[in-house]
Design an enzyme around this catalytic site. Structure first.
Site, mmCIF file in Angstrom:
data_model
loop_
_atom_site.group_PDB
_atom_site.id
_atom_site.type_symbol
_atom_site.label_atom_id
_atom_site.label_comp_id
_atom_site.label_asym_id
_atom_site.label_seq_id
_atom_site.Cartn_x
_atom_site.Cartn_y
_atom_site.Cartn_z
ATOM 1 N N LYS A 9 0.826 -1.198 0.000
ATOM 2 C CA LYS A 9 0.000 0.000 0.000
ATOM 3 C C LYS A 9 0.872 1.265 0.000
ATOM 4 O O LYS A 9 2.084 1.191 0.251
ATOM 5 C CB LYS A 9 -0.952 -0.042 1.203
ATOM 6 C CG LYS A 9 -1.949 -1.212 1.138
ATOM 7 C CD LYS A 9 -2.922 -1.186 2.312
ATOM 8 C CE LYS A 9 -3.933 -2.333 2.212
ATOM 9 N NZ LYS A 9 -4.931 -2.290 3.308
ATOM 10 N N TYR A 49 -12.347 -2.994 -3.386
ATOM 11 C CA TYR A 49 -12.890 -2.976 -2.018
ATOM 12 C C TYR A 49 -14.422 -2.886 -2.004
ATOM 13 O O TYR A 49 -15.005 -2.447 -1.022
ATOM 14 C CB TYR A 49 -12.275 -1.819 -1.232
ATOM 15 C CG TYR A 49 -10.870 -2.110 -0.735
ATOM 16 C CD1 TYR A 49 -10.610 -3.230 0.067
ATOM 17 C CD2 TYR A 49 -9.811 -1.268 -1.046
ATOM 18 C CE1 TYR A 49 -9.327 -3.508 0.517
ATOM 19 C CE2 TYR A 49 -8.522 -1.538 -0.583
ATOM 20 C CZ TYR A 49 -8.290 -2.652 0.199
ATOM 21 O OH TYR A 49 -7.019 -2.937 0.660
ATOM 22 N N PHE A 57 -15.501 3.470 6.797
ATOM 23 C CA PHE A 57 -14.142 3.828 6.387
ATOM 24 C C PHE A 57 -13.911 3.726 4.881
ATOM 25 O O PHE A 57 -12.796 3.959 4.404
ATOM 26 C CB PHE A 57 -13.117 2.961 7.134
ATOM 27 C CG PHE A 57 -13.287 1.472 6.938
ATOM 28 C CD1 PHE A 57 -12.803 0.828 5.802
ATOM 29 C CD2 PHE A 57 -13.955 0.706 7.898
ATOM 30 C CE1 PHE A 57 -12.967 -0.531 5.622
ATOM 31 C CE2 PHE A 57 -14.108 -0.666 7.725
ATOM 32 C CZ PHE A 57 -13.615 -1.289 6.578
ATOM 33 N N THR A 91 -5.575 -7.490 10.766
ATOM 34 C CA THR A 91 -5.804 -6.271 9.984
ATOM 35 C C THR A 91 -5.158 -5.036 10.614
ATOM 36 O O THR A 91 -4.525 -4.244 9.909
ATOM 37 C CB THR A 91 -7.324 -6.051 9.807
ATOM 38 O OG1 THR A 91 -7.860 -7.187 9.117
ATOM 39 C CG2 THR A 91 -7.613 -4.792 9.009
ATOM 40 N N ARG A 102 2.421 -6.785 9.516
ATOM 41 C CA ARG A 102 1.699 -5.679 10.158
ATOM 42 C C ARG A 102 2.091 -5.539 11.623
ATOM 43 O O ARG A 102 2.142 -4.434 12.148
ATOM 44 C CB ARG A 102 0.189 -5.883 10.008
ATOM 45 C CG ARG A 102 -0.322 -5.626 8.580
ATOM 46 C CD ARG A 102 -1.754 -6.115 8.447
ATOM 47 N NE ARG A 102 -2.370 -5.755 7.167
ATOM 48 C CZ ARG A 102 -3.485 -6.308 6.717
ATOM 49 N NH1 ARG A 102 -4.092 -7.259 7.435
ATOM 50 N NH2 ARG A 102 -3.991 -5.944 5.564
ATOM 51 N N ASN A 112 -2.234 0.047 6.964
ATOM 52 C CA ASN A 112 -1.696 -1.227 7.451
ATOM 53 C C ASN A 112 -0.817 -1.928 6.426
ATOM 54 O O ASN A 112 -0.699 -3.148 6.416
ATOM 55 C CB ASN A 112 -2.834 -2.127 7.944
ATOM 56 C CG ASN A 112 -3.820 -2.452 6.847
ATOM 57 O OD1 ASN A 112 -3.663 -1.988 5.717
ATOM 58 N ND2 ASN A 112 -4.816 -3.254 7.151
ATOM 59 N N HIS A 115 -1.981 -5.539 1.395
ATOM 60 C CA HIS A 115 -3.193 -6.333 1.141
ATOM 61 C C HIS A 115 -2.767 -7.707 0.648
ATOM 62 O O HIS A 115 -1.825 -7.819 -0.136
ATOM 63 C CB HIS A 115 -4.053 -5.665 0.061
ATOM 64 C CG HIS A 115 -5.092 -6.593 -0.498
ATOM 65 N ND1 HIS A 115 -6.307 -6.808 0.118
ATOM 66 C CD2 HIS A 115 -5.080 -7.414 -1.592
ATOM 67 C CE1 HIS A 115 -6.999 -7.698 -0.581
ATOM 68 N NE2 HIS A 115 -6.287 -8.079 -1.627
ATOM 69 N N GLU A 126 -8.830 -10.975 -8.244
ATOM 70 C CA GLU A 126 -7.926 -9.832 -8.021
ATOM 71 C C GLU A 126 -6.734 -9.870 -8.985
ATOM 72 O O GLU A 126 -6.315 -8.824 -9.496
ATOM 73 C CB GLU A 126 -7.456 -9.826 -6.560
ATOM 74 C CG GLU A 126 -8.605 -9.521 -5.607
ATOM 75 C CD GLU A 126 -8.239 -9.612 -4.127
ATOM 76 O OE1 GLU A 126 -7.061 -9.897 -3.796
ATOM 77 O OE2 GLU A 126 -9.133 -9.380 -3.296
HETATM 78 P P1 IDP Z 1 -7.729 -7.131 5.499
HETATM 79 O O1 IDP Z 1 -6.921 -6.149 4.669
HETATM 80 O O2 IDP Z 1 -6.948 -7.629 6.684
HETATM 81 O O3 IDP Z 1 -8.336 -8.236 4.674
HETATM 82 P P2 IDP Z 1 -10.416 -5.957 5.646
HETATM 83 O O4 IDP Z 1 -11.322 -6.124 6.820
HETATM 84 O O5 IDP Z 1 -10.751 -6.697 4.399
HETATM 85 O O6 IDP Z 1 -8.926 -6.285 6.150
HETATM 86 O O7 IDP Z 1 -10.348 -4.391 5.341
HETATM 87 C C1 IDP Z 1 -9.772 -3.913 4.162
HETATM 88 C C2 IDP Z 1 -8.912 -2.722 4.491
HETATM 89 O O8 IDP Z 1 -9.746 -1.658 4.958
HETATM 90 C C3 IDP Z 1 -7.914 -2.943 5.626
HETATM 91 O O9 IDP Z 1 -6.725 -3.574 5.177
HETATM 92 C C4 IDP Z 1 -7.672 -1.543 6.121
HETATM 93 O O10 IDP Z 1 -6.761 -0.827 5.287
HETATM 94 C C5 IDP Z 1 -9.065 -0.926 5.977
HETATM 95 N N1 IDP Z 1 -9.849 -1.047 7.230
HETATM 96 C C6 IDP Z 1 -10.413 -2.165 7.733
HETATM 97 N N2 IDP Z 1 -11.060 -1.917 8.896
HETATM 98 C C7 IDP Z 1 -10.883 -0.577 9.112
HETATM 99 C C8 IDP Z 1 -11.331 0.304 10.160
HETATM 100 O O11 IDP Z 1 -11.999 -0.109 11.124
HETATM 101 N N3 IDP Z 1 -10.957 1.612 10.032
HETATM 102 C C9 IDP Z 1 -10.226 2.080 8.993
HETATM 103 N N4 IDP Z 1 -9.803 1.288 7.999
HETATM 104 C C10 IDP Z 1 -10.114 -0.024 8.053
HETATM 105 MG MG MG Z 2 -9.948 -8.257 3.311
#
Ligand code: IDP
Ligand code: MG
Length: 156
Positions: A9, A49, A57, A91, A102, A112, A115, A126
């Site tokens: 990212k 996404y 978010f 995450t 992470r 974070n 991906h 993807e």
């Molecule tokens: P992942 O990347 O671990 O699969 P997901 O739940 O699919 O996590 O969320 C996608 C992305 O959205 C995360 O990697 C992060 O960048 C962002 N994200 C997820 N939850 C939050 C949140 O509660 N606040 C802000 N950003 C979030």
């Molecule tokens: Mg995800």
């Protein structure tokens, strides 16, 4: 062999962590089959996404992902999706275990770093979204016979 789609990212690129992160996948034994640096469009990021569209978010996530260049990679290996998700960690950086990408490199639940596809089905979608067939380098990773026991014809 299985494949997964990895995105370094914009925070990983800006913080100079590309090499450190890619090294972890290489050292584990996952092979890089395609890689490029790009700036994502909003449309492509929103499609990627889409499952989070209703989350609070979503807009800031799309802003973040389009704020600077990212590195897209296709990694190949036995169980590539699960292995990559384990290396990546939970995450949010503040919850992810030490030893994970992470957990070692980040603090944020939003910025974070990385991906990774969450299933073989989403990996296929993807990979097709971000790469054209001609962007793959056709080669046989030389270390495969040492990373795996290939004596039975498939990786063990
Ligand atoms: P992942 O990347 O671990 O699969 P997901 O739940 O699919 O996590 O969320 C996608 C992305 O959205 C995360 O990697 C992060 O960048 C962002 N994200 C997820 N939850 C939050 C949140 O509660 N606040 C802000 N950003 C979030
Ligand atoms: Mg995800």
């Amino acid at each position: 062999m299985d494949r997964t789609l990895i995105i370094l990212k914009p925070d990983a690129v800006q913080r100079g962590l590309m090499g450190a992160i890619i090294s972890r996948f290489e050292a584990k034994g996952l092979a890089v089959m395609a890689m490029k640096m790009v700036k994502l469009s909003r449309a492509t990021t929103e499609a990627h996404y889409e499952m989070h569209r209703e989350r609070p978010f979503f807009n800031s996530l799309v802003n973040f992902m389009t704020s600077g260049p990212v590195v897209l990679m296709v990694l190949e290996g036995n169980h590539a999706v699960d292995v990559s998700r384990k290396l990546i960690g939970a995450t949010a950086g503040f919850k992810a275990e030490p030893g994970t990408i992470r957990g070692d490199f980040g603090m944020s639940g939003a910025n974070n770093l990385i991906h990774g596809s969450d299933s073989n089905e989403s990996a296929k979608i993807e990979i097709d979204r971000f790469f054209k067939p001609e962007e793959f380098c056709s080669y046989e990773p030389a270390l495969r016979n040492w990373i795996y026991d290939m004596s039975g014809g498939k990786p063990q």
